[in-house]
Design a protein around this motif. Structure first.
Motif, PDB file in Angstrom:
ATOM      1  N   UNK A  96     -16.976  -9.889  -2.207  1.00 23.61           N
ATOM      2  CA  UNK A  96     -15.431 -10.008  -2.438  1.00 23.61           C
ATOM      3  C   UNK A  96     -15.250  -9.634  -3.672  1.00 23.61           C
ATOM      4  N   UNK A  97     -15.971  -9.610  -4.697  1.00 21.20           N
ATOM      5  CA  UNK A  97     -15.490  -9.071  -6.094  1.00 21.20           C
ATOM      6  C   UNK A  97     -15.631  -7.562  -5.877  1.00 21.20           C
ATOM      7  N   UNK A  98     -16.633  -6.948  -5.554  1.00 19.19           N
ATOM      8  CA  UNK A  98     -16.819  -5.706  -5.619  1.00 19.19           C
ATOM      9  C   UNK A  98     -15.896  -4.862  -4.679  1.00 19.19           C
ATOM     10  N   UNK A  99     -15.684  -5.357  -3.818  1.00 19.64           N
ATOM     11  CA  UNK A  99     -14.610  -4.730  -2.880  1.00 19.64           C
ATOM     12  C   UNK A  99     -13.016  -5.236  -2.871  1.00 19.64           C
ATOM     13  N   UNK A 100     -12.873  -6.266  -3.543  1.00 21.34           N
ATOM     14  CA  UNK A 100     -11.334  -6.712  -3.504  1.00 21.34           C
ATOM     15  C   UNK A 100     -10.980  -7.020  -4.816  1.00 21.34           C
ATOM     16  N   UNK A 101     -11.789  -7.534  -5.864  1.00 21.62           N
ATOM     17  CA  UNK A 101     -11.478  -8.126  -7.083  1.00 21.62           C
ATOM     18  C   UNK A 101     -11.636  -7.371  -8.280  1.00 21.62           C
ATOM     19  N   UNK A 102     -12.653  -6.419  -8.264  1.00 25.61           N
ATOM     20  CA  UNK A 102     -13.170  -5.460  -9.258  1.00 25.61           C
ATOM     21  C   UNK A 102     -12.238  -4.733  -9.837  1.00 25.61           C
ATOM     22  N   UNK A 103     -11.750  -4.421 -11.288  1.00 23.84           N
ATOM     23  CA  UNK A 103     -10.646  -3.648 -11.645  1.00 23.84           C
ATOM     24  C   UNK A 103     -11.043  -2.433 -11.174  1.00 23.84           C
ATOM     25  N   UNK A 104     -12.248  -1.715 -11.046  1.00 22.01           N
ATOM     26  CA  UNK A 104     -12.592  -0.574 -10.599  1.00 22.01           C
ATOM     27  C   UNK A 104     -12.201  -0.401  -9.143  1.00 22.01           C
ATOM     28  N   UNK A 105     -12.642  -1.196  -8.230  1.00 19.63           N
ATOM     29  CA  UNK A 105     -12.254  -1.235  -6.935  1.00 19.63           C
ATOM     30  C   UNK A 105     -10.589  -1.201  -6.875  1.00 19.63           C
ATOM     31  N   UNK A 106     -10.130  -2.051  -7.566  1.00 20.28           N
ATOM     32  CA  UNK A 106      -8.402  -2.177  -7.453  1.00 20.28           C
ATOM     33  C   UNK A 106      -7.887  -0.755  -7.909  1.00 20.28           C
ATOM     34  N   UNK A 107      -8.511  -0.032  -8.652  1.00 22.33           N
ATOM     35  CA  UNK A 107      -8.129   1.301  -9.321  1.00 22.33           C
ATOM     36  C   UNK A 107      -8.068   2.235  -7.921  1.00 22.33           C
ATOM     37  N   UNK A 108      -9.222   2.265  -7.551  1.00 25.41           N
ATOM     38  CA  UNK A 108      -9.677   2.952  -6.108  1.00 25.41           C
ATOM     39  C   UNK A 108      -8.305   2.746  -5.030  1.00 25.41           C
ATOM     40  N   UNK A 109      -8.234   1.636  -4.800  1.00 24.90           N
ATOM     41  CA  UNK A 109      -7.218   1.164  -3.721  1.00 24.90           C
ATOM     42  C   UNK A 109      -5.904   1.425  -4.140  1.00 24.90           C
ATOM     43  N   UNK A 110      -5.644   1.264  -5.246  1.00 22.42           N
ATOM     44  CA  UNK A 110      -3.977   1.853  -5.932  1.00 22.42           C
ATOM     45  C   UNK A 110      -4.052   3.373  -5.680  1.00 22.42           C
ATOM     46  N   UNK A 111      -4.746   4.204  -6.262  1.00 20.05           N
ATOM     47  CA  UNK A 111      -4.807   5.498  -6.090  1.00 20.05           C
ATOM     48  C   UNK A 111      -4.824   6.044  -4.522  1.00 20.05           C
ATOM     49  N   UNK A 112      -5.735   5.528  -3.646  1.00 20.17           N
ATOM     50  CA  UNK A 112      -5.620   5.737  -2.354  1.00 20.17           C
ATOM     51  C   UNK A 112      -4.110   5.317  -1.608  1.00 20.17           C
ATOM     52  N   UNK A 113      -3.711   4.421  -2.249  1.00 23.03           N
ATOM     53  CA  UNK A 113      -2.304   3.786  -1.600  1.00 23.03           C
ATOM     54  C   UNK A 113      -1.281   4.938  -1.845  1.00 23.03           C
ATOM     55  N   UNK A 114      -1.401   5.244  -3.200  1.00 21.78           N
ATOM     56  CA  UNK A 114      -0.366   6.018  -3.573  1.00 21.78           C
ATOM     57  C   UNK A 114      -0.428   7.523  -3.002  1.00 21.78           C
ATOM     58  N   UNK A 115      -1.826   8.073  -2.823  1.00 17.11           N
ATOM     59  CA  UNK A 115      -1.857   9.322  -2.113  1.00 17.11           C
ATOM     60  C   UNK A 115      -1.531   9.531  -0.828  1.00 17.11           C
ATOM     61  N   UNK A 116      -1.823   8.305   0.058  1.00 18.62           N
ATOM     62  CA  UNK A 116      -1.574   8.160   1.345  1.00 18.62           C
ATOM     63  C   UNK A 116       0.026   7.684   1.684  1.00 18.62           C
ATOM     64  N   UNK A 117       0.574   7.412   0.657  1.00 17.80           N
ATOM     65  CA  UNK A 117       2.066   7.015   0.746  1.00 17.80           C
ATOM     66  C   UNK A 117       2.272   5.825   1.412  1.00 17.80           C
ATOM     67  N   UNK A 118       1.203   4.888   1.387  1.00 17.58           N
ATOM     68  CA  UNK A 118       1.506   3.616   2.079  1.00 17.58           C
ATOM     69  C   UNK A 118       0.958   2.216   1.441  1.00 17.58           C
ATOM     70  N   UNK A 119       1.328   1.224   1.741  1.00 15.50           N
ATOM     71  CA  UNK A 119       0.727  -0.137   0.930  1.00 15.50           C
ATOM     72  C   UNK A 119      -0.538  -0.446   1.588  1.00 15.50           C
TER      73      UNK A 119
END
Length: 177
Positions: free
Chosen positions: A87-110
């Motif tokens: 749960x930390x590695x794939x949801x709560x880690x700041x590094x993983x959160x950055x991945x998710x944020x960037x992918x959300x921006x690039x795909x244009x969806x939440x």
């Protein structure tokens, strides 16, 4: 009474069949609601497999390695802020959160920050091709987080999330560690 008698698996008042023997030996299968998220044709098999392992919490994260007595320190090597669990590695880690944020921006969806499966299931009204495309991207993201974590653990350096996400979206694949 059903069970093994001598060399046969028997059901009450029935003859032995291969099926009855198999059913007696096999535990009942649990129906999951996430199999269509993990096994999409748009995803690479290695991405789906790692996603399947994550859903079952079977990756050897540092918390599991510590419980096995293999390591002493279970701190996340990506953020150094909390114990490394699924749960930390794939949801709560700041590094993983950055991945998710960037992918959300690039795909244009939440994209979700806590439960990818609940979010994916809530997309039932979307087209199947859109859902599969997003699932494939999320599986690639899961794989990338695991790959970066292993690269950092083995080689001692961390790749920038923006470079990894750009590579994913351009179709360049990460190689295994």
């Amino acid at each position: 009474m059903a069970g093994y008698v001598g060399v046969w698996w028997l059901q009450p008042n029935q003859d032995y069949t291969i099926t009855s023997g198999y059913n007696w030996l096999s535990p009942p299968m649990v129906k999951v609601n996430w199999d269509h998220f993990v096994w999409v044709k748009e995803a690479l098999p290695k991405h789906s497999f790692i996603g399947w392992l994550v859903m079952h919490e079977r990756l050897l994260t540092r918390d599991r390695l510590k419980k096995m007595g293999i390591i002493l320190d279970d701190t996340c090597i990506l953020c150094d802020a909390a114990p490394e669990s699924h749960s930390h590695l794939f949801f709560n880690c700041m590094f993983s959160q950055r991945f998710l944020h960037l992918l959300s921006q690039r795909l244009g969806c939440h994209l979700p920050r806590q439960s990818w499966i609940a979010w994916w299931l809530s997309m039932k009204s979307q087209s199947q091709s859109l859902r599969n495309s997003i699932a494939a991207h999320l599986l690639a993201l899961i794989y990338s987080i695991w790959w970066c974590r292993n690269k950092c653990r083995i080689e001692g350096y961390l790749l920038r999330p923006d470079i990894v996400v750009a590579s994913l979206l351009q179709g360049r694949l990460l190689t295994s560690v």
